[in-house]
Design a protein around this motif. Structure first.
Motif, PDB file in Angstrom:
ATOM      1  N   LEU A  50     -50.448 -18.600 -20.602  1.00  0.00           N
ATOM      2  CA  LEU A  50     -48.778 -18.891 -20.208  1.00  0.00           C
ATOM      3  C   LEU A  50     -48.664 -20.103 -21.248  1.00  0.00           C
ATOM      4  CD1 LEU A  50     -45.840 -18.735 -18.913  1.00  0.00           C
ATOM      5  CD2 LEU A  50     -47.083 -20.039 -16.839  1.00  0.00           C
ATOM      6  N   PHE A  51     -47.830 -20.563 -21.495  1.00  0.00           N
ATOM      7  CA  PHE A  51     -47.645 -21.413 -22.611  1.00  0.00           C
ATOM      8  C   PHE A  51     -46.207 -21.985 -22.390  1.00  0.00           C
ATOM      9  CE2 PHE A  51     -49.958 -18.947 -25.405  1.00  0.00           C
ATOM     10  CZ  PHE A  51     -50.969 -19.522 -25.311  1.00  0.00           C
ATOM     11  N   VAL A  52     -46.356 -23.436 -21.409  1.00  0.00           N
ATOM     12  CA  VAL A  52     -45.572 -24.600 -20.605  1.00  0.00           C
ATOM     13  C   VAL A  52     -45.043 -26.273 -20.996  1.00  0.00           C
ATOM     14  CG1 VAL A  52     -44.421 -25.595 -18.611  1.00  0.00           C
ATOM     15  CG2 VAL A  52     -45.784 -23.434 -18.414  1.00  0.00           C
ATOM     16  N   ASN A  53     -44.276 -26.332 -22.246  1.00  0.00           N
ATOM     17  CA  ASN A  53     -43.660 -26.986 -22.996  1.00  0.00           C
ATOM     18  C   ASN A  53     -43.789 -27.895 -21.558  1.00  0.00           C
ATOM     19  OD1 ASN A  53     -41.671 -28.838 -24.079  1.00  0.00           O
ATOM     20  ND2 ASN A  53     -42.696 -27.408 -25.767  1.00  0.00           N
ATOM     21  N   ASP A  54     -44.298 -28.610 -22.073  1.00  0.00           N
ATOM     22  CA  ASP A  54     -43.551 -30.379 -20.841  1.00  0.00           C
ATOM     23  C   ASP A  54     -42.642 -30.599 -20.515  1.00  0.00           C
ATOM     24  OD1 ASP A  54     -43.107 -31.882 -23.108  1.00  0.00           O
ATOM     25  OD2 ASP A  54     -45.237 -32.841 -23.151  1.00  0.00           O
ATOM     26  N   ARG A  55     -41.369 -30.317 -21.783  1.00  0.00           N
ATOM     27  CA  ARG A  55     -40.009 -31.003 -21.441  1.00  0.00           C
ATOM     28  C   ARG A  55     -39.536 -29.555 -21.011  1.00  0.00           C
ATOM     29  NH1 ARG A  55     -40.956 -29.996 -27.016  1.00  0.00           N
ATOM     30  NH2 ARG A  55     -39.292 -28.392 -27.646  1.00  0.00           N
ATOM     31  N   VAL A  56     -39.590 -28.577 -20.162  1.00  0.00           N
ATOM     32  CA  VAL A  56     -39.642 -27.899 -18.508  1.00  0.00           C
ATOM     33  C   VAL A  56     -38.958 -28.994 -17.299  1.00  0.00           C
ATOM     34  CG1 VAL A  56     -40.517 -25.651 -19.768  1.00  0.00           C
ATOM     35  CG2 VAL A  56     -41.303 -26.652 -17.835  1.00  0.00           C
ATOM     36  N   ALA A  57     -40.334 -30.043 -17.842  1.00  0.00           N
ATOM     37  CA  ALA A  57     -39.610 -30.936 -16.181  1.00  0.00           C
ATOM     38  C   ALA A  57     -38.384 -31.094 -16.161  1.00  0.00           C
ATOM     39  CB  ALA A  57     -40.739 -32.285 -16.163  1.00  0.00           C
ATOM     40  N   GLU A  58     -37.577 -31.081 -17.652  1.00  0.00           N
ATOM     41  CA  GLU A  58     -36.691 -31.872 -17.359  1.00  0.00           C
ATOM     42  C   GLU A  58     -35.347 -31.291 -17.232  1.00  0.00           C
ATOM     43  OE1 GLU A  58     -36.429 -33.886 -21.809  1.00  0.00           O
ATOM     44  OE2 GLU A  58     -38.043 -34.979 -21.190  1.00  0.00           O
ATOM     45  N   GLU A  59     -35.842 -30.240 -16.970  1.00  0.00           N
ATOM     46  CA  GLU A  59     -34.457 -28.828 -17.110  1.00  0.00           C
ATOM     47  C   GLU A  59     -34.414 -29.059 -15.382  1.00  0.00           C
ATOM     48  OE1 GLU A  59     -35.762 -25.528 -17.791  1.00  0.00           O
ATOM     49  OE2 GLU A  59     -36.132 -25.460 -20.448  1.00  0.00           O
ATOM     50  N   PRO A  60     -33.036 -28.565 -15.126  1.00  0.00           N
ATOM     51  CA  PRO A  60     -32.251 -28.516 -13.463  1.00  0.00           C
ATOM     52  C   PRO A  60     -32.996 -27.503 -12.206  1.00  0.00           C
ATOM     53  CG  PRO A  60     -30.594 -29.019 -15.086  1.00  0.00           C
ATOM     54  CD  PRO A  60     -32.062 -28.842 -15.477  1.00  0.00           C
ATOM     55  N   ALA A  61     -33.748 -26.324 -13.678  1.00  0.00           N
ATOM     56  CA  ALA A  61     -34.452 -25.333 -12.670  1.00  0.00           C
ATOM     57  C   ALA A  61     -35.874 -26.386 -12.378  1.00  0.00           C
ATOM     58  CB  ALA A  61     -34.107 -23.957 -13.329  1.00  0.00           C
ATOM     59  N   PHE A  62     -36.718 -27.045 -12.389  1.00  0.00           N
ATOM     60  CA  PHE A  62     -37.925 -27.609 -12.448  1.00  0.00           C
ATOM     61  C   PHE A  62     -37.304 -29.154 -11.478  1.00  0.00           C
ATOM     62  CE2 PHE A  62     -38.484 -24.786 -15.970  1.00  0.00           C
ATOM     63  CZ  PHE A  62     -39.618 -24.053 -15.454  1.00  0.00           C
ATOM     64  N   SER A  63     -36.281 -29.399 -11.206  1.00  0.00           N
ATOM     65  CA  SER A  63     -35.940 -30.404  -9.913  1.00  0.00           C
ATOM     66  C   SER A  63     -37.219 -30.367  -8.589  1.00  0.00           C
ATOM     67  CB  SER A  63     -35.065 -30.618  -9.920  1.00  0.00           C
ATOM     68  OG  SER A  63     -33.493 -29.611  -8.710  1.00  0.00           O
ATOM     69  N   LEU A  64     -37.962 -29.239  -8.307  1.00  0.00           N
ATOM     70  CA  LEU A  64     -38.308 -29.746  -6.979  1.00  0.00           C
ATOM     71  C   LEU A  64     -39.631 -30.244  -7.806  1.00  0.00           C
ATOM     72  CD1 LEU A  64     -37.397 -26.028  -5.239  1.00  0.00           C
ATOM     73  CD2 LEU A  64     -36.808 -28.304  -4.853  1.00  0.00           C
ATOM     74  N   LEU A  65     -39.829 -29.867  -8.636  1.00  0.00           N
ATOM     75  CA  LEU A  65     -41.387 -30.893  -9.331  1.00  0.00           C
ATOM     76  C   LEU A  65     -41.122 -32.495  -8.973  1.00  0.00           C
ATOM     77  CD1 LEU A  65     -41.648 -29.341 -12.335  1.00  0.00           C
ATOM     78  CD2 LEU A  65     -43.186 -28.699 -10.765  1.00  0.00           C
ATOM     79  N   ASP A  66     -42.346 -32.847  -8.542  1.00  0.00           N
ATOM     80  CA  ASP A  66     -42.538 -34.512  -8.131  1.00  0.00           C
ATOM     81  C   ASP A  66     -41.534 -34.562  -9.072  1.00  0.00           C
ATOM     82  OD1 ASP A  66     -44.313 -34.261  -6.357  1.00  0.00           O
ATOM     83  OD2 ASP A  66     -45.885 -34.273  -7.279  1.00  0.00           O
ATOM     84  N   THR A  67     -40.619 -36.484  -8.526  1.00  0.00           N
ATOM     85  CA  THR A  67     -39.825 -36.584 -10.104  1.00  0.00           C
ATOM     86  C   THR A  67     -40.656 -38.632 -10.098  1.00  0.00           C
ATOM     87  OG1 THR A  67     -39.658 -38.076  -7.579  1.00  0.00           O
ATOM     88  CG2 THR A  67     -37.687 -36.428  -8.652  1.00  0.00           C
ATOM     89  N   GLY A  68     -39.958 -38.777 -10.813  1.00  0.00           N
ATOM     90  CA  GLY A  68     -41.134 -40.025 -11.974  1.00  0.00           C
ATOM     91  C   GLY A  68     -41.571 -39.478 -13.731  1.00  0.00           C
ATOM     92  N   ASP A  69     -42.816 -39.511 -13.300  1.00  0.00           N
ATOM     93  CA  ASP A  69     -43.430 -39.446 -14.317  1.00  0.00           C
ATOM     94  C   ASP A  69     -43.424 -37.461 -14.962  1.00  0.00           C
ATOM     95  OD1 ASP A  69     -44.687 -39.655 -17.195  1.00  0.00           O
ATOM     96  OD2 ASP A  69     -47.175 -39.940 -15.714  1.00  0.00           O
ATOM     97  N   ASN A  70     -43.038 -37.809 -15.995  1.00  0.00           N
ATOM     98  CA  ASN A  70     -42.963 -36.182 -16.111  1.00  0.00           C
ATOM     99  C   ASN A  70     -44.286 -34.984 -15.962  1.00  0.00           C
ATOM    100  OD1 ASN A  70     -43.853 -33.331 -17.885  1.00  0.00           O
ATOM    101  ND2 ASN A  70     -42.209 -34.300 -19.113  1.00  0.00           N
ATOM    102  N   ALA A  71     -43.965 -34.386 -14.679  1.00  0.00           N
ATOM    103  CA  ALA A  71     -44.585 -33.385 -13.845  1.00  0.00           C
ATOM    104  C   ALA A  71     -45.796 -32.718 -14.660  1.00  0.00           C
ATOM    105  CB  ALA A  71     -43.999 -32.479 -12.408  1.00  0.00           C
ATOM    106  N   ILE A  72     -45.169 -31.905 -15.503  1.00  0.00           N
ATOM    107  CA  ILE A  72     -46.012 -31.316 -16.593  1.00  0.00           C
ATOM    108  C   ILE A  72     -47.184 -32.224 -16.779  1.00  0.00           C
ATOM    109  CG2 ILE A  72     -46.012 -29.398 -18.131  1.00  0.00           C
ATOM    110  CD1 ILE A  72     -44.202 -28.475 -15.753  1.00  0.00           C
ATOM    111  N   ARG A  73     -46.745 -33.006 -17.551  1.00  0.00           N
ATOM    112  CA  ARG A  73     -47.758 -34.534 -18.367  1.00  0.00           C
ATOM    113  C   ARG A  73     -48.164 -34.227 -17.037  1.00  0.00           C
ATOM    114  NH1 ARG A  73     -43.544 -37.869 -21.614  1.00  0.00           N
ATOM    115  NH2 ARG A  73     -42.807 -35.872 -22.925  1.00  0.00           N
ATOM    116  N   ARG A  74     -48.350 -34.791 -15.828  1.00  0.00           N
ATOM    117  CA  ARG A  74     -49.439 -35.514 -14.684  1.00  0.00           C
ATOM    118  C   ARG A  74     -50.174 -34.498 -14.314  1.00  0.00           C
ATOM    119  NH1 ARG A  74     -44.786 -37.486 -11.919  1.00  0.00           N
ATOM    120  NH2 ARG A  74     -45.414 -35.421 -10.929  1.00  0.00           N
TER     121      ARG A  74
END
Length: 249
Positions: A50-74
């Motif tokens: 599975l390849f996940v682009n870090d930009r998906v953290a900006e999509e509304p469907a992924f709003s449950l991820l931690d806020t602040g710094d990009n969650a995928i990058r963390r």
């Protein structure tokens, strides 16, 4: 992310050699370009990538991820070059369901499964999840050379001590490298591959003595015993069953 079901997967660890991911392992790794680092030492591999682009953290469907710094990058920073989680039922379940959903072309449900996977990764301490098996490029090269030598001539006599001497290492060391890369000792690998090739020869119509000779057995009785141990039935029975299967097609 790479979930291994069967076989081995090799992942680059910058300044740390090569990590080997085995069956039941989920590997999370990060790259600024689509990874070229997934390789399969034995050529025998089943799994899910599975390849996940870090930009998906900006999509509304992924709003449950931690806020602040990009969650995928963390997650990527914590995982480092590679984090390997062994037999993690929750995360492996997400990956397995993702594979089924993508096969069914159900992108909407797959998106939520990815969210569940990322939420699970956030809850784990990825900084301590190091690959179980690490090899240097030289060690992997030795293991690969030993495998190639056997594959070129399965019927020949291959001795770990002779192979190891050519590399200037002990047979114990070479077997350790080989086991990490391919999941078994040199002797066990050779025995399995000989039986696999013999089974193919029998299915294609070879006589039992011909199949035995083809894979290096001068004694048909020893071949029959080794074949039955590997497949649960004598070679003649395997040959007959394979022939029945071919005729029924």
């Amino acid at each position: 992310m790479n979930l291994c079901w069967e076989g081995r997967c090799e992942v680059d660890i910058p300044d740390g050699g090569l990590g080997v991911v085995a069956a039941g392992d989920l590997c999370a790794s990060y790259s600024r370009k689509r990874p070229a680092e997934f390789r399969y030492p034995s050529g025998r591999y089943r799994g899910v990538e599975l390849f996940v682009n870090d930009r998906v953290a900006e999509e509304p469907a992924f709003s449950l991820l931690d806020t602040g710094d990009n969650a995928i990058r963390r997650i990527a920073r914590e995982a480092g070059p590679a984090a390997v989680l062994t037999e993690d039922a929750e995360l492996n379940g997400h990956m397995e369901r993702l594979a089924a959903l993508l096969d069914a072309n159900d992108g909407a449900m797959a998106e939520y499964e990815v969210l569940g996977l990322l939420l699970g990764l956030q809850r784990r301490d990825l900084s301590t999840a190091k690959p179980r098996f690490l090899l240097t490029r030289a060690q992997m090269g030795m293991a690969a050379a030993a495998r190639d030598e056997m594959e070129r001539a399965l019927s020949a006599r291959h001795d770990a001590r002779t192979m190891a001497a050519a590399f200037g290492v002990s047979a114990t060391s070479l077997n350790e490298y080989f086991t990490r890369a391919y999941g078994s000792t040199i002797a066990t690998y050779l025995r399995r591959r000989r039986m696999e090739e013999a089974a193919t020869q029998l299915a294609q119509g070879a006589k039992v003595t011909e199949a035995a000779t083809y894979v290096g057995y001068a004694n048909p009785s020893k071949f029959a015993a080794a074949f039955k141990k590997a497949y649960g039935v004598p070679p003649r029975e395997w040959k007959h069953a394979s022939g029945m299967g071919l005729r029924s097609v």
